[in-house]
Scaffold this motif. Structure first.
Motif, PDB file in Angstrom:
ATOM      1  N   LYS A  24       0.816  -1.220   0.000  1.00  0.00           N
ATOM      2  CA  LYS A  24       0.000   0.000   0.000  1.00  0.00           C
ATOM      3  C   LYS A  24       0.848   1.267   0.000  1.00  0.00           C
ATOM      4  CE  LYS A  24      -4.526  -0.672   2.126  1.00  0.00           C
ATOM      5  NZ  LYS A  24      -4.492  -2.063   2.612  1.00  0.00           N
ATOM      6  N   THR A  25       1.980   1.197   0.692  1.00  0.00           N
ATOM      7  CA  THR A  25       2.830   2.387   0.793  1.00  0.00           C
ATOM      8  C   THR A  25       4.113   2.132   0.004  1.00  0.00           C
ATOM      9  OG1 THR A  25       4.016   1.565   2.713  1.00  0.00           O
ATOM     10  CG2 THR A  25       1.981   2.806   3.143  1.00  0.00           C
ATOM     11  N   GLY A  47      -3.426  -3.172  -7.283  1.00  0.00           N
ATOM     12  CA  GLY A  47      -3.540  -2.409  -6.042  1.00  0.00           C
ATOM     13  C   GLY A  47      -3.619  -0.930  -6.364  1.00  0.00           C
ATOM     14  N   GLN A  48      -3.945  -0.150  -5.347  1.00  0.00           N
ATOM     15  CA  GLN A  48      -3.918   1.307  -5.502  1.00  0.00           C
ATOM     16  C   GLN A  48      -2.505   1.771  -5.786  1.00  0.00           C
ATOM     17  OE1 GLN A  48      -5.039   3.240  -1.883  1.00  0.00           O
ATOM     18  NE2 GLN A  48      -7.158   3.417  -2.499  1.00  0.00           N
ATOM     19  N   LEU A  49      -2.377   2.965  -6.333  1.00  0.00           N
ATOM     20  CA  LEU A  49      -1.070   3.584  -6.416  1.00  0.00           C
ATOM     21  C   LEU A  49      -0.546   3.722  -4.982  1.00  0.00           C
ATOM     22  CD1 LEU A  49       1.034   5.032  -8.256  1.00  0.00           C
ATOM     23  CD2 LEU A  49      -0.067   7.168  -7.600  1.00  0.00           C
ATOM     24  N   PRO A  50       0.680   3.282  -4.685  1.00  0.00           N
ATOM     25  CA  PRO A  50       1.194   3.430  -3.320  1.00  0.00           C
ATOM     26  C   PRO A  50       1.353   4.900  -2.931  1.00  0.00           C
ATOM     27  CG  PRO A  50       2.504   1.858  -4.579  1.00  0.00           C
ATOM     28  CD  PRO A  50       1.613   2.544  -5.561  1.00  0.00           C
ATOM     29  N   TYR A  51       1.281   5.166  -1.638  1.00  0.00           N
ATOM     30  CA  TYR A  51       1.486   6.533  -1.148  1.00  0.00           C
ATOM     31  C   TYR A  51       2.635   6.531  -0.159  1.00  0.00           C
ATOM     32  CZ  TYR A  51      -1.308   4.821   2.786  1.00  0.00           C
ATOM     33  OH  TYR A  51      -1.781   4.087   3.838  1.00  0.00           O
ATOM     34  N   ASP A  52       3.077   7.735   0.198  1.00  0.00           N
ATOM     35  CA  ASP A  52       4.203   7.887   1.111  1.00  0.00           C
ATOM     36  C   ASP A  52       3.681   7.968   2.539  1.00  0.00           C
ATOM     37  OD1 ASP A  52       6.442   8.892   2.610  1.00  0.00           O
ATOM     38  OD2 ASP A  52       7.318   9.497   0.688  1.00  0.00           O
ATOM     39  N   SER A  53       4.123   7.046   3.395  1.00  0.00           N
ATOM     40  CA  SER A  53       3.568   7.010   4.755  1.00  0.00           C
ATOM     41  C   SER A  53       4.011   8.228   5.580  1.00  0.00           C
ATOM     42  CB  SER A  53       3.960   5.712   5.461  1.00  0.00           C
ATOM     43  OG  SER A  53       5.317   5.433   5.245  1.00  0.00           O
ATOM     44  N   GLY A  68       8.528  -8.217 -10.624  1.00  0.00           N
ATOM     45  CA  GLY A  68       7.321  -8.698  -9.949  1.00  0.00           C
ATOM     46  C   GLY A  68       6.259  -7.647  -9.714  1.00  0.00           C
ATOM     47  N   ILE A  69       6.680  -6.380  -9.631  1.00  0.00           N
ATOM     48  CA  ILE A  69       5.740  -5.293  -9.355  1.00  0.00           C
ATOM     49  C   ILE A  69       5.939  -4.197 -10.402  1.00  0.00           C
ATOM     50  CG2 ILE A  69       4.928  -3.603  -7.637  1.00  0.00           C
ATOM     51  CD1 ILE A  69       6.377  -5.265  -5.487  1.00  0.00           C
ATOM     52  N   LEU A  70       4.828  -3.615 -10.813  1.00  0.00           N
ATOM     53  CA  LEU A  70       4.865  -2.538 -11.813  1.00  0.00           C
ATOM     54  C   LEU A  70       3.916  -1.427 -11.386  1.00  0.00           C
ATOM     55  CD1 LEU A  70       5.380  -1.561 -14.894  1.00  0.00           C
ATOM     56  CD2 LEU A  70       3.242  -2.768 -15.396  1.00  0.00           C
ATOM     57  N   THR A  71       4.352  -0.173 -11.457  1.00  0.00           N
ATOM     58  CA  THR A  71       3.368   0.903 -11.413  1.00  0.00           C
ATOM     59  C   THR A  71       3.250   1.437 -12.828  1.00  0.00           C
ATOM     60  OG1 THR A  71       5.112   2.360 -10.535  1.00  0.00           O
ATOM     61  CG2 THR A  71       3.439   1.599  -8.993  1.00  0.00           C
ATOM     62  N   GLU A  72       2.003   1.598 -13.270  1.00  0.00           N
ATOM     63  CA  GLU A  72       1.749   1.925 -14.683  1.00  0.00           C
ATOM     64  C   GLU A  72       0.313   2.435 -14.791  1.00  0.00           C
ATOM     65  OE1 GLU A  72       2.069   2.416 -17.770  1.00  0.00           O
ATOM     66  OE2 GLU A  72       0.983   1.029 -19.069  1.00  0.00           O
TER      67      GLU A  72
END
Ligand SMILES: O=P(O)(O)OC[C@H](O)CO
Length: 412
Positions: free
Chosen positions: A144-145, A265-271, A243-247
């Motif tokens: 998530k983050t 998943g959602q776009l990760p955010y900065d905790s 294994g993981i892609l943001t796109e």
């Protein structure tokens, strides 16, 4: 038959969508023939369109990515507002039928819709469930983050589940512009340039520096692998290398088509960002109409845009490509059909974008020369990823060089 030319930048599954829509539109009537022509990546298609306009050979319709909006707005006389094309041809035009955040982004401050929102997107996270399983990660819980992404990526790499843990398309759009909106931090003064005027970039603030330094550190041993400036990294994910892609959500078409075992998943955010997650901004592209064409051609363009607004066409485009439905009716129809229950994650980009009312940090970004400013950022990011400078240096340079380029574009 009047031919209507449409220059675009769509590849793979999204190019198939363009061709099918053109074919169906052509079969639906006898007066116009829509002719789609592929012109390269978004920056290439924009440059081709501008060059053609200068040579008096502009196409009727040009697909321009989100950040080319400021360039097109500044090209007064070169373009004809879509609102005028539609009303002058007598086509039904009700702005209220389109998704509000998207229409606002492609409208003048007085509300006139300038371009047609053909393919709007939001960035999301994709993960390869087979690789997650091998790495001992929970296949039902995407990170998530950003810190969770870094940890999962390290585990993927160190377990040998894949050669690389994480990759991303568009470091500018996803890790800079949407990073700002989603974490509710400023990208630039003047409401990120939407308020106009002399804009100063803010992308060397500590939150960005920490984020980019994390990417640079993970790039050292290949835990993060850089793919390129636009959508190239999607191939690294499709090939099972990462294994993981943001796109973009618009990458879904190819990922679904590949048959891989993926999750969303959602776009990760900065905790460390107190306001996160806020909302993402509309990406993708819209269709601009050039000026100086015949009445018949404009009628044809209007007929095509009316066709594109049909609920069944929007449903097809959304469900096949992952781009957002641009009309509220198509969104409602997709919900009612049970599509989102059957296809988990497919509503995520819409919820991210519409979940919260936007702040001054999250309505989107605009500059008269944003494609150029993105190139500057890319140059600095690439030097950083090659180990030639720190994130602080890369972002400081991106800000000072970017600010100078903005001033020059404004004639200051
Ligand atoms: O891949 P797309 O079409 O969603 O576009 C991504 C970015 O918005 C381009 O600037």
């Amino acid at each position: 038959v009047t031919q209507i030319s449409w220059w675009h930048a769509m590849t793979g599954a999204n190019a198939e969508v363009v061709d099918k829509i053109a074919k169906d539109f052509n079969a639906s009537q006898k007066d116009y023939e829509l002719v789609p022509v592929f012109k390269g990546t978004y920056p290439e298609a924009l440059n081709a369109g501008i060059a053609a306009f200068r040579a008096k050979q502009a196409p009727d319709i040009l697909q321009v990515f989100d950040v080319g909006t400021g360039v097109m707005m500044a090209a007064e006389g070169a373009v004809k507002p879509v609102a005028d094309v539609l009303t002058e041809s007598g086509a039904q035009f009700d702005k209220g039928q389109y998704l509000p955040g998207i229409v606002a982004y492609y409208s003048k401050p007085d509300g006139t819709m300038l371009s047609f929102p053909y393919n709007s997107s939001s960035p999301i996270l994709y993960y390869n469930k087979d690789i997650f399983q091998k790495a001992g990660l929970d296949v039902n819980t995407p990170p998530k983050t950003w810190n969770e992404v870094w940890e999962a990526a390290k585990k993927i790499k160190s377990s040998g589940a894949a050669a690389c843990g994480y990759t991303s398309t568009w470091l500018t759009w996803i890790h800079t512009e949407n990073f700002a909106a989603w974490n509710n931090v400023s990208w630039a003064t003047q409401q990120n340039g939407l308020g106009g005027g002399d804009v100063e970039l803010k992308i060397n603030a500590p939150l960005y520096v920490n984020h980019f330094q994390a990417l640079a550190d993970l790039a050292k041993d290949g835990t993060f692998k850089y793919g390129g400036r636009t959508s190239e990294a999607k191939q690294l994910f499709l090939a099972g290398e990462c294994g993981i892609l943001t796109e973009s959500s618009g990458g879904l078409g190819d990922i679904v088509k590949s048959g891989m075992n993926y999750g969303i998943g959602q776009l990760p955010y900065d905790s460390d960002a107190p306001g996160a997650p806020q909302n993402t901004t509309p990406g993708g592209a819209s269709l601009w109409v050039f000026g100086g064409k015949s009445e018949e051609q404009y009628k044809g363009v209007a007929a095509f845009f009316s066709y594109l607004s049909k609920t069944e066409v929007q449903e097809y485009l959304h469900q096949k490509s992952g781009y957002l439905p641009v009309t509220l009716a198509a969104y409602e129809a997709t919900k009612k059909s049970g599509f989102y229950e059957k296809n988990p994650g497919r509503e995520t980009p819409i919820l991210q974008m519409m979940g919260k009312a936007p702040t001054d940090n999250s309505k989107g970004v605009r500059l008269p020369n944003l494609p150029q400013v993105r190139d500057i950022q890319n140059e600095e990011y690439e030097k950083m990823l090659a180990g030639q400078q720190t994130a602080q240096q890369a972002l400081d340079n991106a800000v000072s060089r970017g600010n100078a380029a903005i001033k020059e574009a404004l004639g200051n």
